[in-house]
Design an enzyme around this catalytic site. Structure first.
Site, short mmCIF file in Angstrom:
data_model
loop_
_atom_site.label_atom_id
_atom_site.label_comp_id
_atom_site.label_asym_id
_atom_site.label_seq_id
_atom_site.Cartn_x
_atom_site.Cartn_y
_atom_site.Cartn_z
N ASP A 138 15.29 -9.41 13.63
CA ASP A 138 15.82 -9.40 14.99
C ASP A 138 16.17 -7.97 15.35
OD1 ASP A 138 15.55 -12.12 15.31
OD2 ASP A 138 17.62 -12.58 14.79
N ASP A 153 11.76 -14.92 19.93
CA ASP A 153 12.89 -15.66 20.51
C ASP A 153 12.82 -15.63 22.04
OD1 ASP A 153 13.87 -16.08 17.94
OD2 ASP A 153 15.26 -14.38 18.04
#
Length: 181
Positions: A138, A153
């Site tokens: 991330d 995402d």
């Protein structure tokens, strides 16, 4: 009992064939080929570009969206971090469900969003599968935000939002059409 199964599979086959006639099939394959390729390409390009960064490292600060690298073993908001099998199952299930919906979908407006959702989920699944420690990388964080997320995402989120709005528009059109009759 056997007659019910035969009828069910006959109806299923009919639905799949109807939903995948030439115009739909061409559009679906184009979406899968183009959108799916772009999403997976971006997921892995960004992962390779940022993979050498240390955990919890601020790489770039633009003022609105910053690049802050972490390895996330969980799903949204780092939930289920210690349950790797469940995380794989949930991400795989989301991908399979989205792809099954794509096979049966006959509305053009939904196909792009389902493809975006499916390949965002597949991007996270393959990202996790190819990492050394069953994690996704991330890297995006909003200024003054606390949640770190990645490109896949974003695709999942925008896919759900797009599907929601398509559904609302369809309901509104059907409501308007039923009032006019």
């Amino acid at each position: 009992m056997k007659l019910r199964k035969t009828k069910f599979f006959s109806q299923l086959k009919h639905q799949v064939l109807t939903a995948n006639q030439k115009p739909f099939l061409f559009y679906k394959l184009t979406m899968i080929g183009f959108v799916g390729f772009i999403i997976l390409l971006q997921v892995f390009i960004l992962r390779n570009a940022l993979n050498g960064e240390m955990d919890n490292t601020m790489v770039a600060n633009s003022g609105f969206i910053n690049i802050y690298v972490i390895r996330n073993k969980g799903v949204g908001f780092s939930l289920l971090q210690n349950q790797t099998g469940l995380v794989y199952f949930l991400q795989g299930l989301l991908s399979v469900i989205a792809l099954v919906f794509l096979v049966f979908m006959v509305k053009y407006s939904y196909i792009f969003w389902i493809t975006t959702l499916a390949f965002g989920s597949l991007g996270n699944f393959f990202d996790r599968l190819t990492s050394a420690n069953d994690s996704v990388l991330d890297y995006f964080i909003f200024q003054n935000g606390s949640s770190v997320f990645n490109f896949a995402d974003c695709c999942i989120t925008f896919g759900f939002i797009g599907l929601f709005f398509c559904f609302l528009i369809q309901m509104f059109k059907e409501f308007k059409h039923s009032k006019n009759q």
